[in-house]
Write a protein that holds these residues in place. Structure first.
Motif, short mmCIF file in Angstrom:
data_model
loop_
_atom_site.label_atom_id
_atom_site.label_comp_id
_atom_site.label_asym_id
_atom_site.label_seq_id
_atom_site.Cartn_x
_atom_site.Cartn_y
_atom_site.Cartn_z
N ARG A 130 0.84 -1.20 0.00
CA ARG A 130 0.00 0.00 0.00
C ARG A 130 0.88 1.26 0.00
NH1 ARG A 130 -5.05 -0.37 0.59
NH2 ARG A 130 -4.90 -2.37 1.66
N LEU A 131 1.97 1.22 0.77
CA LEU A 131 2.85 2.39 0.84
C LEU A 131 3.62 2.60 -0.45
CD1 LEU A 131 4.22 2.48 4.48
CD2 LEU A 131 2.04 3.27 3.54
N ALA A 132 3.92 1.52 -1.15
CA ALA A 132 4.59 1.67 -2.45
C ALA A 132 3.70 2.43 -3.42
CB ALA A 132 4.95 0.30 -3.01
N GLU A 133 2.39 2.17 -3.37
CA GLU A 133 1.46 2.92 -4.21
C GLU A 133 1.46 4.40 -3.82
OE1 GLU A 133 -3.30 3.27 -5.37
OE2 GLU A 133 -2.60 1.50 -4.26
N VAL A 134 1.52 4.67 -2.51
CA VAL A 134 1.53 6.05 -2.02
C VAL A 134 2.80 6.77 -2.49
CG1 VAL A 134 1.61 7.49 0.05
CG2 VAL A 134 0.08 5.51 -0.03
N ALA A 135 3.94 6.10 -2.37
CA ALA A 135 5.21 6.71 -2.78
C ALA A 135 5.18 7.06 -4.26
CB ALA A 135 6.37 5.76 -2.48
N ASP A 136 4.61 6.18 -5.06
CA ASP A 136 4.50 6.44 -6.49
C ASP A 136 3.55 7.61 -6.76
OD1 ASP A 136 4.95 5.57 -9.35
OD2 ASP A 136 2.77 5.33 -9.24
N HIS A 137 2.47 7.67 -5.99
CA HIS A 137 1.48 8.74 -6.16
C HIS A 137 2.10 10.12 -5.89
CE1 HIS A 137 -2.39 10.86 -5.87
NE2 HIS A 137 -1.91 11.41 -4.76
N TYR A 138 2.89 10.22 -4.84
CA TYR A 138 3.47 11.51 -4.47
C TYR A 138 4.79 11.79 -5.17
CZ TYR A 138 -0.07 12.20 -0.87
OH TYR A 138 -1.27 12.39 -0.21
N GLY A 139 5.38 10.79 -5.78
CA GLY A 139 6.66 10.99 -6.46
C GLY A 139 7.78 11.38 -5.52
N TRP A 140 7.82 10.77 -4.35
CA TRP A 140 8.87 11.09 -3.39
C TRP A 140 10.25 10.75 -3.96
CZ3 TRP A 140 5.62 8.11 0.68
CH2 TRP A 140 4.65 8.97 1.22
N PRO A 141 11.28 11.57 -3.68
CA PRO A 141 12.64 11.26 -4.14
C PRO A 141 13.09 9.91 -3.60
CG PRO A 141 12.51 13.49 -3.23
CD PRO A 141 11.21 12.82 -2.90
N ASP A 142 13.96 9.23 -4.35
CA ASP A 142 14.41 7.90 -3.95
C ASP A 142 15.05 7.88 -2.56
OD1 ASP A 142 13.47 6.83 -6.26
OD2 ASP A 142 15.43 6.54 -7.21
N ASP A 143 15.72 9.00 -2.17
CA ASP A 143 16.41 9.01 -0.89
C ASP A 143 15.55 9.54 0.26
OD1 ASP A 143 16.32 11.63 -1.69
OD2 ASP A 143 18.43 12.07 -1.30
N ALA A 144 14.30 9.85 0.00
CA ALA A 144 13.41 10.32 1.08
C ALA A 144 13.21 9.21 2.10
CB ALA A 144 12.06 10.74 0.50
N ILE A 145 13.19 9.58 3.38
CA ILE A 145 12.99 8.61 4.47
C ILE A 145 11.50 8.53 4.77
CG2 ILE A 145 13.41 8.15 6.92
CD1 ILE A 145 16.17 9.43 6.55
#
Length: 256
Positions: A81-96
């Motif tokens: 579920r969180l992977a979908e969220v990360a893709d939705h927001y386009g968080w930088p790869d190094d974001a914690i």
């Protein structure tokens, strides 16, 4: 080291076999998911996102100062579920990104910050927390997940079995824990680098993961390290059953 900027993402699935409509269960007059979101805000997260699969949970979070992301209902795990969220927001790869479970309404803010710090101090793609085990019954309880770490502060293994096995001491007595053995209980809060989330969810399930029913073993079996730190404050038990709700209500009634 100061606490790095971090995001808290809270997976909050509406359906639950043991506790129907769990995110909306009232605790001291507030829905459980609201209490979890408040803990994330208290920890100082730069962004708090609640990943929901039901509009009723989204509605309960109105006015709380957090983002709500509607996600698919068919995810196999909170990590998916969180992977979908990360893709939705386009968080930088190094974001914690800290994964705070939606049934942890009393997670200490210091613990949330510590798992973010643990990841920032290590180049591992994932971090988690632990706390010392001091009672023998805890060590031998299969519902308590144990872990062992290397000298580098990274996880070697997680298990429901007693680890490490103090051979000579336990041959004589299994009622008392021997001194100077690092018995650790795993605390189920994780921090990921955002770029690892999608990769993590794409990893195939592994034999040890399936045998122990512990998803984090998939990461180790595929060769990725997990940084581990001790929690600075205790994590009260999460809410899984009606009995847990009653216990939480009693505890809240004692608070000022």
């Amino acid at each position: 080291m100061s606490v790095p900027p971090f995001i808290v993402a809270i997976p909050a699935r509406y359906g639950s076999t043991r506790l129907p409509a769990k995110p909306l269960r009232s605790l001291g007059g507030l829905p459980m998911v609201v209490r979890v979101a408040q803990r994330a805000l208290q920890a100082g997260a730069g962004q708090v996102v609640v990943a929901v699969d039901d509009t009723r949970v989204a509605a309960a979070l109105g006015g709380q100062g957090v983002d709500v992301c509607m996600t698919r209902a068919d995810h196999a795990s909170g990590s998916d579920r969180l992977a979908e969220v990360a893709d939705h927001y386009g968080w930088p790869d190094d974001a914690i990104v800290v994964n705070l479970q939606g049934d942890e309404p009393f997670a200490p803010a210091a613990g949330i910050r510590e798992v973010a710090r643990a990841l920032a101090e290590d180049d591992a793609p994932m971090a988690t927390l632990a706390t010392p085990i001091t009672q023998a019954h805890e060590l031998f309880d299969p519902n308590v997940v144990k872990l062992v770490c290397g000298a580098d502060g990274r996880a070697l293994y997680f298990s429901r079995a007693p680890l490490p096995w103090a051979r000579d001491a336990f041959a004589a007595d299994r009622e008392t824990l021997p001194a100077n053995v690092p018995f650790l209980r795993h605390i189920g809060i994780y921090a990921y680098r955002a770029g690892f989330l999608d990769r993590y969810t794409g990893l195939s399930r592994t034999p040890l993961e399936q045998a122990e029913s512990l998803e984090q073993l998939r990461v180790l079996e595929h060769g990725f390290p997990i940084a581990v730190r001790l929690t600075p404050e205790p994590f009260p038990p999460g809410i899984d059953t009606e009995a847990d709700v009653e216990r939480a209500e009693r505890w809240l009634a004692t608070q000022p």
